[in-house]
Design a protein around this motif. Sequence first.
Motif, mmCIF file in Angstrom:
data_model
loop_
_atom_site.group_PDB
_atom_site.id
_atom_site.type_symbol
_atom_site.label_atom_id
_atom_site.label_comp_id
_atom_site.label_asym_id
_atom_site.label_seq_id
_atom_site.Cartn_x
_atom_site.Cartn_y
_atom_site.Cartn_z
ATOM 1 N N SER A 125 -2.202 8.167 -20.038
ATOM 2 C CA SER A 125 -2.228 9.060 -21.205
ATOM 3 C C SER A 125 -2.791 8.358 -22.438
ATOM 4 C CB SER A 125 -0.818 9.589 -21.503
ATOM 5 O OG SER A 125 0.058 8.544 -21.896
ATOM 6 N N GLU A 126 -2.751 7.031 -22.449
ATOM 7 C CA GLU A 126 -3.311 6.277 -23.575
ATOM 8 C C GLU A 126 -4.832 6.398 -23.638
ATOM 9 O OE1 GLU A 126 -2.076 2.248 -23.368
ATOM 10 O OE2 GLU A 126 0.068 2.710 -23.289
ATOM 11 N N PHE A 127 -5.450 6.861 -22.560
ATOM 12 C CA PHE A 127 -6.913 6.931 -22.490
ATOM 13 C C PHE A 127 -7.399 8.376 -22.391
ATOM 14 C CE2 PHE A 127 -5.256 3.073 -20.602
ATOM 15 C CZ PHE A 127 -5.940 2.083 -21.304
ATOM 16 N N GLN A 128 -6.562 9.301 -22.868
ATOM 17 C CA GLN A 128 -6.860 10.727 -22.771
ATOM 18 C C GLN A 128 -7.485 11.283 -24.045
ATOM 19 O OE1 GLN A 128 -6.978 12.663 -20.073
ATOM 20 N NE2 GLN A 128 -4.940 13.481 -19.707
ATOM 21 N N GLN A 129 -8.349 10.516 -24.691
ATOM 22 C CA GLN A 129 -8.974 10.987 -25.917
ATOM 23 C C GLN A 129 -9.902 12.168 -25.640
ATOM 24 O OE1 GLN A 129 -8.998 7.794 -24.921
ATOM 25 N NE2 GLN A 129 -8.229 6.472 -26.543
ATOM 26 N N ASN A 130 -10.069 13.012 -26.666
ATOM 27 C CA ASN A 130 -10.979 14.147 -26.539
ATOM 28 C C ASN A 130 -12.393 13.668 -26.234
ATOM 29 O OD1 ASN A 130 -8.976 16.015 -27.086
ATOM 30 N ND2 ASN A 130 -9.385 16.040 -29.296
ATOM 31 N N GLY A 131 -13.034 14.343 -25.301
ATOM 32 C CA GLY A 131 -14.407 14.009 -24.952
ATOM 33 C C GLY A 131 -14.534 13.022 -23.818
ATOM 34 N N ASN A 132 -13.421 12.379 -23.439
ATOM 35 C CA ASN A 132 -13.471 11.460 -22.303
ATOM 36 C C ASN A 132 -13.564 12.243 -20.995
ATOM 37 O OD1 ASN A 132 -13.185 9.401 -24.088
ATOM 38 N ND2 ASN A 132 -11.285 8.601 -23.262
ATOM 39 N N LEU A 133 -14.367 11.737 -20.078
ATOM 40 C CA LEU A 133 -14.477 12.337 -18.755
ATOM 41 C C LEU A 133 -13.714 11.482 -17.756
ATOM 42 C CD1 LEU A 133 -18.256 13.348 -18.476
ATOM 43 C CD2 LEU A 133 -16.325 14.778 -19.133
ATOM 44 N N TRP A 134 -12.943 12.138 -16.889
ATOM 45 C CA TRP A 134 -12.251 11.445 -15.819
ATOM 46 C C TRP A 134 -12.979 11.664 -14.504
ATOM 47 C CZ3 TRP A 134 -8.279 8.043 -16.063
ATOM 48 C CH2 TRP A 134 -7.575 7.958 -17.275
ATOM 49 N N VAL A 135 -13.122 10.598 -13.749
ATOM 50 C CA VAL A 135 -13.754 10.643 -12.426
ATOM 51 C C VAL A 135 -12.779 10.043 -11.431
ATOM 52 C CG1 VAL A 135 -15.667 9.807 -11.012
ATOM 53 C CG2 VAL A 135 -16.079 10.479 -13.392
ATOM 54 N N GLY A 136 -12.548 10.742 -10.327
ATOM 55 C CA GLY A 136 -11.655 10.232 -9.295
ATOM 56 C C GLY A 136 -12.433 9.661 -8.129
ATOM 57 N N VAL A 137 -11.888 8.607 -7.530
ATOM 58 C CA VAL A 137 -12.508 7.961 -6.376
ATOM 59 C C VAL A 137 -11.500 7.938 -5.232
ATOM 60 C CG1 VAL A 137 -13.512 5.831 -5.470
ATOM 61 C CG2 VAL A 137 -14.007 6.541 -7.822
ATOM 62 N N ASP A 138 -11.824 8.641 -4.150
ATOM 63 C CA ASP A 138 -11.004 8.675 -2.946
ATOM 64 C C ASP A 138 -9.551 9.027 -3.307
ATOM 65 O OD1 ASP A 138 -11.761 8.114 -0.033
ATOM 66 O OD2 ASP A 138 -9.818 7.133 -0.206
ATOM 67 N N ARG A 139 -8.580 8.209 -2.956
ATOM 68 C CA ARG A 139 -7.194 8.572 -3.233
ATOM 69 C C ARG A 139 -6.913 8.682 -4.731
ATOM 70 N NH1 ARG A 139 -2.931 9.750 -0.714
ATOM 71 N NH2 ARG A 139 -0.917 9.640 -1.791
ATOM 72 N N GLY A 140 -7.738 8.038 -5.539
ATOM 73 C CA GLY A 140 -7.580 8.143 -6.977
ATOM 74 C C GLY A 140 -7.707 9.569 -7.481
ATOM 75 N N VAL A 141 -8.420 10.415 -6.747
ATOM 76 C CA VAL A 141 -8.536 11.827 -7.134
ATOM 77 C C VAL A 141 -7.164 12.488 -7.070
ATOM 78 C CG1 VAL A 141 -9.719 14.001 -6.701
ATOM 79 C CG2 VAL A 141 -10.858 11.850 -6.140
ATOM 80 N N TYR A 142 -6.466 12.261 -5.977
ATOM 81 C CA TYR A 142 -5.136 12.858 -5.815
ATOM 82 C C TYR A 142 -4.151 12.281 -6.835
ATOM 83 C CZ TYR A 142 -0.975 14.747 -3.595
ATOM 84 O OH TYR A 142 0.201 15.436 -3.352
ATOM 85 N N THR A 143 -4.291 10.993 -7.131
ATOM 86 C CA THR A 143 -3.426 10.373 -8.135
ATOM 87 C C THR A 143 -3.624 11.027 -9.495
ATOM 88 O OG1 THR A 143 -3.489 8.264 -6.942
ATOM 89 C CG2 THR A 143 -2.804 8.199 -9.248
ATOM 90 N N LEU A 144 -4.874 11.279 -9.878
ATOM 91 C CA LEU A 144 -5.142 11.961 -11.148
ATOM 92 C C LEU A 144 -4.486 13.333 -11.179
ATOM 93 C CD1 LEU A 144 -8.898 11.095 -11.866
ATOM 94 C CD2 LEU A 144 -6.915 10.369 -13.193
#
Length: 215
Positions: free
Chosen positions: A18-37
């Motif tokens: 949540s510390e990196f959830q600034q407006n305009g930031n894009l999140w990209v998931g990789v493999d199991r990281g997608v489910y974690t997000l």
Amino acid sequence: MEINILGGGPEELLPDLSEFQQNGNLWVGVDRGVYTLLSKGITPFMAFGDFDSVTADELKEIEKHVHDLKKFKAEKDETDMELALNWALRQRPEKIRLFGATGGRLDHFLANVQLLLKPVLRNIELNIEIIDKKNHISIKSPGSYEMKIRNDRKYVSFIPMSPFVKGLTLEGFKYPLKDHSIPMGSTLCVSNELISDYGTFSFSEGILMVIRSQD
């Protein structure tokens, strides 16, 4: 724009995302990281992977919520993390952060560390770093840099990523240096500390890894 990429590393090593959830930031998931997000209430803009580390039910959940899903065969020339990073570099962001890139298999960790070299080797001016609960890892090209003290990242290490790092100068550190040449394989600059609110480091040749850590 800043891009945050979450890989499939152990969840217990992740910082508070949540510390990196600034407006305009894009999140990209990789493999199991997608489910974690998704489990943390973050819907990734893009997802990459062969998804061999999720269950069939978890993959259905991923496919339900992620619209731009890039699925690959397990047999390929790049890791899932590299595929995601290559896409991120093409977007020309101001910064890229890699999460879930440490812990687990050492070959995956070392490969992820080497991915940090991509911008420097391509002469791209870009701040890219690996972040976990206890470490920040970045790669620097020759220049002068200012560093602010952080109580949660007490230790600072400088590690050569080229045959030599030349002209290394450290000011405001417990162990200062002046115009020093450091060969690859040297541990001279491991576990330094800032002694004032700010310090500076500079060097004239080579590629330098900077790691800020806590015990």
